[in-house]
Design an enzyme around this catalytic site. Structure first.
Site, PDB file in Angstrom:
ATOM      1  N   HIS A   1       1.189  -1.351  -0.287  1.00 54.44           N
ATOM      2  CA  HIS A   1      -0.403   0.241   0.166  1.00 54.44           C
ATOM      3  C   HIS A   1       0.988   1.647  -0.616  1.00 54.44           C
ATOM      4  O   HIS A   1       0.734   2.593  -0.668  1.00 54.44           O
ATOM      5  CB  HIS A   1      -0.698  -0.374   1.473  1.00 54.44           C
ATOM      6  CG  HIS A   1      -1.589   0.710   1.305  1.00 54.44           C
ATOM      7  ND1 HIS A   1      -3.759   0.757   0.730  1.00 54.44           N
ATOM      8  CD2 HIS A   1      -2.135   2.351   1.908  1.00 54.44           C
ATOM      9  CE1 HIS A   1      -4.298   1.546   0.363  1.00 54.44           C
ATOM     10  NE2 HIS A   1      -3.051   2.923   1.291  1.00 54.44           N
TER      11      HIS A   1
ATOM     12  N   HIS B   1     -10.696   2.469  -0.980  1.00 55.59           N
ATOM     13  CA  HIS B   1     -10.767   1.717   0.903  1.00 55.59           C
ATOM     14  C   HIS B   1     -11.520   0.214   0.389  1.00 55.59           C
ATOM     15  O   HIS B   1     -12.455   0.081   0.818  1.00 55.59           O
ATOM     16  CB  HIS B   1     -11.335   2.758   1.580  1.00 55.59           C
ATOM     17  CG  HIS B   1     -10.753   3.508   2.203  1.00 55.59           C
ATOM     18  ND1 HIS B   1     -10.835   3.306   3.363  1.00 55.59           N
ATOM     19  CD2 HIS B   1      -9.073   3.335   2.352  1.00 55.59           C
ATOM     20  CE1 HIS B   1     -10.328   3.806   4.526  1.00 55.59           C
ATOM     21  NE2 HIS B   1      -8.979   4.010   3.843  1.00 55.59           N
ATOM     22  N   ASN B   2     -10.802  -0.909  -0.518  1.00 49.10           N
ATOM     23  CA  ASN B   2     -11.622  -2.219  -0.672  1.00 49.10           C
ATOM     24  C   ASN B   2     -11.941  -2.987   0.960  1.00 49.10           C
ATOM     25  O   ASN B   2     -12.757  -3.344   1.191  1.00 49.10           O
ATOM     26  CB  ASN B   2     -10.740  -2.756  -1.577  1.00 49.10           C
ATOM     27  CG  ASN B   2     -11.168  -1.745  -3.277  1.00 49.10           C
ATOM     28  OD1 ASN B   2     -12.032  -1.240  -3.442  1.00 49.10           O
ATOM     29  ND2 ASN B   2      -9.535  -2.357  -3.927  1.00 49.10           N
TER      30      ASN B   2
ATOM     31  N   ASP C   1      -5.915  14.380   1.030  1.00 50.94           N
ATOM     32  CA  ASP C   1      -4.921  14.682   0.500  1.00 50.94           C
ATOM     33  C   ASP C   1      -5.159  15.511  -0.654  1.00 50.94           C
ATOM     34  O   ASP C   1      -4.224  16.193  -0.853  1.00 50.94           O
ATOM     35  CB  ASP C   1      -5.015  12.971  -0.686  1.00 50.94           C
ATOM     36  CG  ASP C   1      -4.285  11.882   0.276  1.00 50.94           C
ATOM     37  OD1 ASP C   1      -4.159  12.405   0.585  1.00 50.94           O
ATOM     38  OD2 ASP C   1      -4.914  10.616  -0.543  1.00 50.94           O
TER      39      ASP C   1
ATOM     40  N   GLN D   1     -10.498   1.722   9.936  1.00 51.34           N
ATOM     41  CA  GLN D   1     -10.364   3.513  11.054  1.00 51.34           C
ATOM     42  C   GLN D   1     -12.052   3.427  11.345  1.00 51.34           C
ATOM     43  O   GLN D   1     -13.227   3.419  10.256  1.00 51.34           O
ATOM     44  CB  GLN D   1      -9.177   3.747  10.275  1.00 51.34           C
ATOM     45  CG  GLN D   1      -8.324   3.723   9.560  1.00 51.34           C
ATOM     46  CD  GLN D   1      -8.494   3.089   8.726  1.00 51.34           C
ATOM     47  OE1 GLN D   1      -8.743   2.894   8.047  1.00 51.34           O
ATOM     48  NE2 GLN D   1      -7.620   2.716   8.118  1.00 51.34           N
TER      49      GLN D   1
ATOM     50  N   GLN E   1      -8.193   9.185  12.353  1.00 52.06           N
ATOM     51  CA  GLN E   1      -8.127   9.499  11.168  1.00 52.06           C
ATOM     52  C   GLN E   1      -8.256  11.280  11.512  1.00 52.06           C
ATOM     53  O   GLN E   1      -8.130  11.798  12.919  1.00 52.06           O
ATOM     54  CB  GLN E   1     -10.168   9.049  10.283  1.00 52.06           C
ATOM     55  CG  GLN E   1     -10.391   7.951  10.189  1.00 52.06           C
ATOM     56  CD  GLN E   1      -9.495   7.689   8.699  1.00 52.06           C
ATOM     57  OE1 GLN E   1      -9.564   8.113   7.488  1.00 52.06           O
ATOM     58  NE2 GLN E   1      -8.002   6.665   8.986  1.00 52.06           N
TER      59      GLN E   1
ATOM     60  N   ASN F   1      -3.548   5.754  -7.462  1.00 55.68           N
ATOM     61  CA  ASN F   1      -3.321   4.648  -5.970  1.00 55.68           C
ATOM     62  C   ASN F   1      -2.625   3.084  -6.631  1.00 55.68           C
ATOM     63  O   ASN F   1      -4.115   3.041  -7.888  1.00 55.68           O
ATOM     64  CB  ASN F   1      -4.424   4.668  -5.084  1.00 55.68           C
ATOM     65  CG  ASN F   1      -4.573   3.637  -4.236  1.00 55.68           C
ATOM     66  OD1 ASN F   1      -5.608   3.190  -4.102  1.00 55.68           O
ATOM     67  ND2 ASN F   1      -3.975   3.814  -3.456  1.00 55.68           N
TER      68      ASN F   1
END
Lengths: 725, 225
Positions: free
Chosen positions: A54, A100-101, A122, A245, A319, A533
């Site tokens: 990642h 965000h799989n 981001d 999260q 977060q 990504n």
């Protein structure tokens, strides 16, 4: 190490604790080599997340290098939080897509919500104000209760975050296919705008400058999230729920406003959001980019509870946090500002000239790692791919009941209306949304100007599976078509590579060939890749289809041309582009054969570009009223969607075989315009009407009422979602 | 007219509201929820969003914010007070408007353009519309079901205080109610977003007249209530 009880250096080696954190034996050896000693517990954790797929792209780096990343308008390419592209008048558009799989598979609401929150940060960390959100979702078929549960949770999570923070969700795409059973794909994209002189970089420079932490207090949530995201999903993944999260959009909103305020201050040196691998990646990456060292005093980090260890602090993915580097002496100004926003903030360290990441807790040293190798020397794996056998035997669907196929396809959730989903997203907050979800790309005006940004997201996994090279090209081309259909000039793109395990030769081949195709398409369509990504190891019950997702933005110089365009009965319908019997990867093939044949898919990128730009010009100058790219399900489905969305009938005759209505070759459009227009490679095939939907071909007639078409199309998803599971 | 746009942490339609007031010819400024005075302002706009994250209950935390007293004073002084979406929820929590906004019947957030009927054009907010006129405003809410008891409802009907109704009720609101005014006619709360309906390019410009009438408050209000 007195304060906390942790495994010793020797325990880590003897019990191979590094393997539990995701490091291989050879990676561990490399860490020992870099440090010149055995890593302690905190250091092992830091290396394991920084070297996870990642964060390090260790299997995908060679492929990403193929992408063209520069262009006249590109101000900032990959490597920063998001890409930045010039839109004139000293303004720029900032955008990125991210996956965000894995978290969404385990905890759909929070997984999706934090995906949205992360991508927003981001964009904000570059200094841009977000103006639009998009999402690309994939689930197994809705006949399975678990997939319905995942859809409900993911959609609620996306809405829950985006609606609250106040950024309109203006476009998206959703596909349902059994390969995503238990492994949904949740890709979120955010688009922002910024003035050139405000563009920030995540860098730590200037010895003695201060490191400021701002946002939610650090807790023990999301520990090892990045590592979790880099593994296959198994039955034990449920136990990884603590790796997911928790989003707090209210704090996210305050943090966004505070960050945009901080960016205006001249004393700000650098800023990065704490996303995957939290404090670790943000501090290490900023130090690496600034060619500096960084020292953090972790006892200063705002925490939710006592007893959180440096290891946990560095790996937590709590977060709504940002890390700033500010000029020494200005720290109080920033702290006061953050207090005004009612956010926790603290000076937690300083920039050093040691080129090392040093972590202290009450004066005791918990980690001492050279920054450059940590950030840049993650191992890169180049494996051998294996192309599967192709079978080019032609096949036909002319013996099928194609009227039945037509009804089944428009009533399938993949092709039906997505109203159930997009009406849960606030799509107009900000009062600049010119075109929202429903049909085609999102269009958002740049506040205070006549300019607008068109934004689209798309993926064509079945095509990529059938023919990775050309399927990769088509994924880019399809998104390009969506953008030109708004009249926008495509500027640049971002991508999210969702694949199975790269350690399987066939998957590795999919990655290799499809990214090669994507790179070629980017080149030919003048849409460089400015951010992206990678999400690998998407394996649950099986392997997902190879799913590169493309996010693209385009520029509309004067959006006012869109006001008052309305299509109506009497307008002519044109089919632009030649139709071939291309069924590999098509929806009729999925429906009838439940399979994907591995056959060549053709696409001519020069033709694609010329055709797209020609149509775009005609839309802007008012010659044509609507451009709709033909995609999944072919001509039949596009005509049905047009009819259902606009509640208009259609009377169309096409000189093709009936089965060709469902063929899915590239570079085709349905265009609505006044009759008698001469469009290159285009044929007038009929008219829009007030009643009745009719398509005639050489051997097939489809006749429906507008009501029937609309009801089937509108009901596709709701009819699956009526029962509460 | 000079309007105060009250900004709570979590407000997210504050810019839209400010822009709407200015587009209608007024002046507008943000006022932080920690302020305790609204002196110098001729009207108050409470924007949509998720004040305090809607934690506890939408509008509940905002109702005890320092600025609340000043909002009440402005209302008592007869100044126009408009609450949209979360602003409406706050006005009911403060007690300036009756009833409550509860979860949509679908229990999902709903965002779409709604056609509404102006049921009372004799308020100073709606005098720019015809009675019975259909207007299109976007809605975007999770808790927009207008609830009130029978007694309250009867009072609302008797005094013609239901100003706006949904043509296709999206949330289960009692009697399709989308917006109500207080007894004096100077406090108006509604769930739909007129501030997002100022330009045809964005789908509707039906909201502009509402802000224009507010900006001409003195002239309007005197001859109506």
């Amino acid at each position: 190490m007195i304060t906390f009880t942790e495994p010793t250096e020797q325990d880590i080696l003897n019990e191979k604790l590094y393997a539990d954190m995701g490091l291989t034996d050879s990676e561990y050896d490399k860490v020992v080599e870099i440090l010149g000693r055995q890593p302690n517990y905190t250091e092992t954790g830091i290396f394991s997340v920084m070297w996870s797929e990642h964060c390090s792209y260790k299997h995908s780096k060679p492929f990403l290098k193929q992408f063209p990343t520069t262009g006249d308008r590109v101000l900032m390419g990959p490597g920063e939080g998001a890409g930045v592209v010039d839109i004139g008048d000293d303004q720029a558009v900032v955008f990125k897509v991210e996956s965000h799989n894995h978290p969404s598979a385990v905890e759909p609401y929070q997984g999706a919500a934090t995906g949205v929150g992360g991508i927003i940060r981001d964009i904000v960390s570059i200094g841009a104000r977000p103006i639009g959100l998009l999402n690309s979702l994939r689930f197994g078929e809705l006949s399975e209760p678990n997939n319905r549960r995942l859809l409900r949770g993911v959609v609620a999570g996306i809405g829950g975050y985006g609606n609250c923070i106040g950024i309109p969700t203006v476009s998206g795409e959703v596909e349902f296919d059994p390969s995503y059973d238990g492994n949904p794909l949740v890709n979120a994209m955010c688009v922002g705008t910024i003035d050139h002189d405000k563009i920030q970089k995540g860098t730590a420079k200037g010895t003695g400058n201060k490191v400021i932490y701002v946002g939610l207090k650090t807790g023990r949530d999301g520990i090892h999230g990045a590592t979790f995201a880099s593994e296959e999903l198994t039955d034990e993944s449920e136990s990884k729920r603590p790796s997911v999260q928790i989003g707090d959009p209210f704090t996210g909103k305050k943090l966004m406003e505070a960050t945009l305020d901080a960016i205006r201050q001249p004393e700000l040196v650098g800023i990065q959001d704490m996303g995957a691998a939290g404090l670790t990646s943000s501090s290490a990456e900023m130090a690496a980019k600034g060619e500096s060292g960084i020292a953090l005093h972790l006892d200063q980090v705002p925490v939710r509870e006592e007893g959180i260890t440096p290891y946990e602090m560095m790996l937590s993915e709590t977060q709504e946090r940002m890390l700033l580097v500010v000029e020494a002496g200005s720290e109080d100004k920033f702290l006061d500002m953050f207090e005004g926003y009612e956010l926790d903030a603290a000076v937690i360290g300083e920039v050093t000239d040691t080129d090392r990441l040093e972590l202290f807790f009450h004066g005791e040293k918990y980690a001492d790692i050279p920054v450059q190798p940590l950030s840049d020397e993650a191992p890169v794996y180049i494996l051998e791919g294996e192309a599967p056998a192709q079978d080019e035997t032609p096949y036909s669907y002319s013996d099928q009941d194609l009227n039945k196929v037509f009804d089944a396809l428009i009533g399938h959730p993949t092709h039906g209306s997505k109203r159930y989903i997009y009406e849960q997203y606030d799509n107009q907050v900000g009062a600049n949304t010119v075109q929202k979800s429903g049909f085609g790309s999102g269009v958002v005006r740049v506040e205070g100007t006549d300019k607008a940004i068109a934004m689209a997201i798309d993926g064509k996994s079945r095509y990529v599976y059938a023919d990775p090279l050309n399927g990769g090209k088509e994924a880019v081309a399809q998104t390009f078509r969506s953008i030109i259909s708004t009249g926008a000039l495509p500027l640049a793109m971002t991508d999210c590579l969702n694949y199975g395990s790269p350690e399987k030769p066939e998957i590795y081949h999919q990655l290799e060939a499809s990214t090669r195709g994507m790179a070629e398409a980017c080149e030919k369509l003048s849409t460089p890749v400015v951010s992206g990504n990678v999400s690998l190891y998407n394996e649950s019950k099986g392997t997902i289809l190879p799913t590169p997702v493309i996010g693209m933005v385009g520029l509309i110089e004067d959006v006012n041309f869109m006001a008052g365009i309305e299509i109506s009965a009497g307008d002519a319908v044109y089919l632009v582009g030649e139709t071939t019997k291309s069924f590999a990867g098509s929806q009729i093939e999925k429906l009838i054969d439940n399979d994907i044949r591995k056959q060549t898919r053709d696409i001519d990128l020069e033709l694609e570009y010329a055709r797209g730009m020609d149509l775009r010009g005609r839309l802007i100058n008012g010659e044509v009223k609507k451009i709709a790219p033909v995609g999944r399900g072919g001509i039949a489905i596009k005509l049905a969607q047009l009819s259902a969305f606009h509640h208009l009938g259609m009377d169309v005759e096409i000189d093709l075989d009936g089965e060709d209505l469902f063929a899915e070759n590239a570079s085709r459009y349905i265009v609505i315009a006044p009759a008698g227009l001469d469009i290159r490679d285009g044929k007038e095939i009929g008219r829009l009407t007030d009643e009745g939907f009719h398509i005639g071909t050489r051997d097939l007639t489809i006749d429906r009422s507008i009501e029937a078409i609309s009801n089937t199309w509108e009901g596709a998803i709701p009819q699956c979602m009526t029962s509460m599971d | 007219m000079k309007f105060a746009v009250v900004k709570f942490p979590g407000s997210n339609c504050d810019r839209d509201m400010l822009n709407a007031a200015i587009k209608a010819g007024g002046e507008a400024e943000y006022v932080d929820y920690r302020e305790t005075s609204l002196e110098g302002y001729d009207g108050v706009l409470i924007p949509g969003g998720f004040s305090f994250g809607d934690y506890l209950r939408s509008g509940a935390m905002a109702s005890v914010a320092p600025i609340t007293g000043a909002i009440k004073e402005a209302a008592a002084a007869g100044k126009p007070v408009l609450g949209v979406c979360n602003g409406f929820q706050i006005l009911t929590e403060i007690g300036l408007l009756p009833g409550a906004l509860i979860f949509n019947d679908t229990h999902t957030f709903i965002s779409r353009n709604e056609v509404l009927t102006i049921t009372n054009n004799e308020t100073a907010f709606t005098s720019g519309y015809e009675k019975g006129e259909a207007v299109t405003f976007p809605v975007a809410h999770g808790e927009g079901h207008y609830y009130c008891d029978d007694e309250t409802y009867d009072t609302l009907v008797e005094n013609d205080r239901i100003v706006l109704t949904y043509n296709d009720n999206p949330n289960g609101s009692r009697a399709d109610i989308a917006g109500v005014v207080n007894e004096a006619g100077n406090v108006f709360g509604l769930m739909p977003h007129p501030e997002r309906a100022l330009e045809k390019l964005l789908g509707s410009d039906d909201g502009l007249r509402l802000f224009e009438k507010m900006n001409a408050w003195e002239a309007n209000h005197d001859h109506i209530h």
